[in-house]
Design a protein around this motif. Structure first.
Motif, short mmCIF file in Angstrom:
data_model
loop_
_atom_site.label_atom_id
_atom_site.label_comp_id
_atom_site.label_asym_id
_atom_site.label_seq_id
_atom_site.Cartn_x
_atom_site.Cartn_y
_atom_site.Cartn_z
N GLU A 504 21.26 -70.86 64.08
CA GLU A 504 21.60 -72.27 63.88
C GLU A 504 22.50 -72.83 65.15
O GLU A 504 22.27 -73.96 65.56
CB GLU A 504 22.42 -72.65 62.55
CG GLU A 504 22.48 -74.27 62.37
CD GLU A 504 23.10 -74.31 61.11
OE1 GLU A 504 23.70 -75.28 60.90
OE2 GLU A 504 22.76 -73.64 59.97
N LYS A 505 23.33 -71.85 65.56
CA LYS A 505 24.37 -72.30 66.54
C LYS A 505 24.35 -71.12 67.57
O LYS A 505 24.76 -70.20 67.75
CB LYS A 505 25.64 -72.30 65.91
CG LYS A 505 25.98 -73.13 64.72
CD LYS A 505 26.38 -74.60 65.49
CE LYS A 505 26.57 -75.59 64.37
NZ LYS A 505 27.07 -77.03 64.74
N PRO A 506 23.11 -71.35 68.54
CA PRO A 506 22.94 -70.25 69.58
C PRO A 506 24.32 -70.18 70.59
O PRO A 506 24.23 -69.10 70.96
CB PRO A 506 21.74 -70.81 70.41
CG PRO A 506 21.02 -71.89 69.43
CD PRO A 506 22.23 -72.41 68.67
N GLU A 507 25.02 -71.22 70.73
CA GLU A 507 26.10 -70.96 71.51
C GLU A 507 27.07 -69.91 71.25
O GLU A 507 27.91 -69.26 71.97
CB GLU A 507 26.85 -72.35 71.83
CG GLU A 507 27.74 -72.89 70.49
CD GLU A 507 26.55 -73.69 69.70
OE1 GLU A 507 26.87 -74.47 68.82
OE2 GLU A 507 25.18 -73.49 69.94
N LEU A 508 26.94 -69.50 69.73
CA LEU A 508 27.96 -68.44 69.20
C LEU A 508 27.51 -67.17 69.78
O LEU A 508 28.17 -66.20 70.04
CB LEU A 508 27.72 -68.57 67.69
CG LEU A 508 28.40 -69.90 66.97
CD1 LEU A 508 28.50 -69.71 65.43
CD2 LEU A 508 29.84 -69.92 67.35
N MET A 509 26.06 -67.08 69.91
CA MET A 509 25.53 -65.80 70.76
C MET A 509 26.59 -65.47 71.78
O MET A 509 26.87 -64.19 72.27
CB MET A 509 24.18 -65.81 70.79
CG MET A 509 23.41 -65.89 69.69
SD MET A 509 23.35 -64.31 68.62
CE MET A 509 22.56 -63.10 69.62
N GLU A 510 26.79 -66.28 72.85
CA GLU A 510 27.47 -66.05 73.89
C GLU A 510 28.96 -65.62 73.73
O GLU A 510 29.74 -65.05 74.38
CB GLU A 510 27.28 -67.17 75.04
CG GLU A 510 28.05 -66.91 76.23
CD GLU A 510 27.71 -68.25 77.07
OE1 GLU A 510 28.47 -68.39 78.14
OE2 GLU A 510 26.87 -69.30 76.91
N THR A 511 29.44 -66.59 72.79
CA THR A 511 30.79 -66.37 72.35
C THR A 511 31.22 -64.92 71.85
O THR A 511 32.13 -64.47 72.33
CB THR A 511 31.49 -67.53 71.34
OG1 THR A 511 30.86 -68.85 71.88
CG2 THR A 511 32.77 -67.28 71.05
N PHE A 512 30.44 -64.54 70.98
CA PHE A 512 30.62 -63.06 70.66
C PHE A 512 29.85 -62.05 71.12
O PHE A 512 29.45 -61.14 70.62
CB PHE A 512 30.19 -63.17 68.88
CG PHE A 512 31.22 -64.14 68.21
CD1 PHE A 512 32.32 -63.57 67.75
CD2 PHE A 512 30.94 -65.52 67.78
CE1 PHE A 512 33.30 -64.19 67.10
CE2 PHE A 512 31.74 -66.18 66.93
CZ PHE A 512 33.13 -65.53 66.71
N ASP A 513 29.47 -62.24 72.26
CA ASP A 513 28.70 -61.34 73.30
C ASP A 513 29.75 -60.10 73.24
O ASP A 513 30.88 -60.10 73.74
CB ASP A 513 28.48 -61.79 74.70
CG ASP A 513 27.75 -60.71 75.34
OD1 ASP A 513 26.78 -60.12 74.71
OD2 ASP A 513 28.05 -60.66 76.65
#
Length: 601
Positions: A504-513
């Motif tokens: 739902e929030k793809p930007e979180l994938m980068e944040t929690f990389d």
């Protein structure tokens, strides 16, 4: 607590709480927040109507007194000077039973309006629930209405409409009154326009409705039989609500439909109930009369309710688990909470109920005192006799499982408190001194119980010295060359929802990389003290394996579990920092001394 905070808690917070209660109750019935605001305005106006009605009557008395003594007052001021003028005016006031402070009665309605306005402003202007909510032509109840847009200029229409209604209402109300009264009301209308012009539309809408109600009220004063007309309008409103219930039945879920129908039926029945009560009162007039002189009964009743609701009950909750109410990041004695709850209760039952009592007629005061004694009895019955095992209450004052009552239980409760209320009112009328003595004894009893709870809170708070010793800000050391491991234990989190949240929030994938998600982890219990040991320590600390070690205290086994990971990392050369390990020392606020054997952690 500062003086201004205490004053706000005493005067404004009780009204703000009343607004919140009415809003939350009505919002369960109405299909939109806009309709909730309309219902809130009507409810508050009907609740304070007796207050304003009495204030208007006192203002009228003051105006008549001024008209009577005004010419003579001016004559004395022109004829005499200095001390002689002062002595003559004092003698003149005594002869006419007039006090200079009576002039304040002329501004009584305004003085009452200010705290209600502040409470409404505080509650509705910051209500996030209204943000982005559309209602009719209002696009957003949480922002200025901007109904008229000319080029790049947006004009807020609601404040202007509110002011026009206010001016018309003031013109009707002040017809035939002195210029002083007109200037005061017109001036207030303009002040509200300036003050509320850029306020959220929800707040301005509420105040516009208040002004509309005031206009209708002033028109009602001018017509014959206003009570009969009001009764017809209330009944018609009930019919309209019930019609809407059936017309819009597909838009509401079943519980809301039932609530709406019951609410509409209640509106229809109210005028008939009032009529029956009046007829019954006329029939028994002369046979049963309310005796006056019950001021002490009223005061002791309100003190009892204040101590019970503001001190005893909150102190019982806190004393049952003091550590839950101590925040390690800002340590203070939880007795401080009792100042807020006590002052709020005092504001509600002593200050505002006292103001209402003061504004009533003599017989009205007697009735109010008897009602207060009846409330004391119902509060005792509900607190002492009915089911108190309601489950686990958190420090946020929320039950883990919301208490539910069967209809039979609710009916028994209503019958019990109704019978007790009626009995105490009857005894209070027949034996006021005995009733007053009993209530006074009750005040002493609940005060003693509250003091005992406060002493218990103080003792337990002093024993929590380990909390004061661990208020340092954690120091995290992160390596730029070696490996870093961050372990997060998120209590009450649903791990299975993580993939959906990331989608739902793809930007979180980068944040929690760089973080690893373990989808196969399972909690071995529905509560923190059941589930966390295995999560921290592994399969050796599942409930089954921990129960097998039945010769050791549960606290020892729990502390072992929360040491497993920190010790493994420490043994392998990592710098380790531990924050807020669940139930360390098996205490609600974690006791970090369990790691003292490893000073480098």
């Amino acid at each position: 607590m500062s003086f201004l905070t205490a004053l706000y808690t005493l005067l404004i917070r009780p009204l703000e709480l009343l607004f919140e209660i009415i809003f939350s109750v009505v919002d369960r019935i109405t299909p939109s927040h806009g309709l909730t605001i309309i219902a809130l305005s009507l409810a508050m106006n009907f609740l304070v109507l007796p207050l304003y009605k009495r204030a208007d009557a006192m203002q009228e008395e003051e105006r008549r007194a001024e008209e009577k003594i005004g010419p003579w007052q001016e004559r004395i001021k022109k004829t005499f000077k200095g001390d002689e003028r002062f002595m003559m005016l004092q003698a003149f006031y005594r002869e006419n039973n007039y006090k200079p402070t009576d002039a304040l009665k002329g501004s009584l309605s305004l003085l009452l309006e200010i705290p209600f306005f502040i409470a409404a402003y505080r509650m509705l202007s910051g209500l996030k629930l209204l943000h982005g909510v559309k209602f009719g032509p209002i696009e957003d109840l949480g922002a200025p209405d901007h109904m008229i847009v000319i080029g790049a200029v947006a004009i807020n229409l609601l404040p202007i409409l509110m002011t026009l209604i206010n001016i018309v209402s003031s013109a009707i109300y002040t017809k035939g009154l002195p210029t002083k009264a007109k200037v005061q009301l017109y001036g207030m209308a303009l002040i509200f326009l300036v003050f509320l012009y850029n306020s959220p539309a929800g707040l301005v809408f509420y105040w516009t409705l208040n002004n509309l109600f005031s206009l209708v009220k002033n028109i009602f004063y001018k017509i014959k039989q206003p009570g009969k007309v009001l009764g017809i309008l209330v009944a018609l409103s009930g019919v309209a609500v019930n019609v809407m219930t059936f017309v819009k039945r597909h838009d509401f879920y079943s519980q809301r439909l039932v609530r709406l129908f019951l609410f509409g039926t209640a509106l229809i029945l109210i005028p008939f109930i009032v009529l029956l009560v009046k007829r019954a009162g006329n029939r028994f007039k002369g046979k049963f009369s309310v005796k006056e002189g019950k001021g002490s009964l009223f005061v002791t009743s309100m003190i009892f309710i204040t101590v019970l609701t503001g001190v005893l009950i909150p102190s019982s909750v806190i004393s049952s688990s003091v550590p839950e109410f101590v925040i390690s990041s800002d340590v203070f004695n939880p007795v401080r909470y009792l100042w807020y709850s006590g002052l709020t209760a005092a504001g509600f039952f002593l200050v505002w109920a006292g103001i209402l009592y003061y504004l009533m007629s003599r017989k009205g005061r007697a009735v109010f005192a008897l009602a207060g004694a009846g409330l004391v009895a119902t509060f005792i019955v509900n607190y002492m006799l009915f089911d108190k095992d309601l489950g686990t209450l958190s420090a946020d004052l929320k039950f883990d499982v919301k208490p539910e009552y069967a209809f039979s239980e609710q009916l028994i409760n209503l019958l019990a408190i109704g019978a007790v209320f009626a009995l105490v009112v009857f005894l209070g009328e027949k034996f006021p001194r005995i009733c007053g003595t009993v209530v006074l004894a009750g005040c002493l009893a609940v005060s003693g119980m509250a003091i005992k709870n406060i002493a218990s809170i103080n003792r337990e708070y002093k024993s929590l010295d380990y909390i004061n010793a661990q208020t340092d800000i954690p120091n995290f050391t992160v390596s730029t060359e070696g490996r870093n491991v961050v372990v997060l234990m998120i209590d009450r989190a649903l791990g299975a929802q993580i993939p959906y949240i990331m989608n739902e929030k793809p930007e979180l994938m980068e944040t929690f990389d760089g973080f690893t998600y373990y989808p196969n982890t399972v909690s071995f219990g529905g509560y923190t003290n059941f589930g966390t040991p295995a999560l921290f320590g592994g399969y050796e600390y599942t409930p089954e394996n921990m129960n097998a070690r039945d010769t050791e205290p549960l606290a020892v086994k729990h502390d072992e579990a929360i040491k497993v990971m920190p010790y493994i990392f420490d043994d392998n050369g990592f710098d380790v920092t531990v924050c807020d390990p669940s139930y360390a020392g098996y205490k609600w606020t974690p006791d970090l001394s369990v790691y003292d054997e490893r000073p480098d952690i």
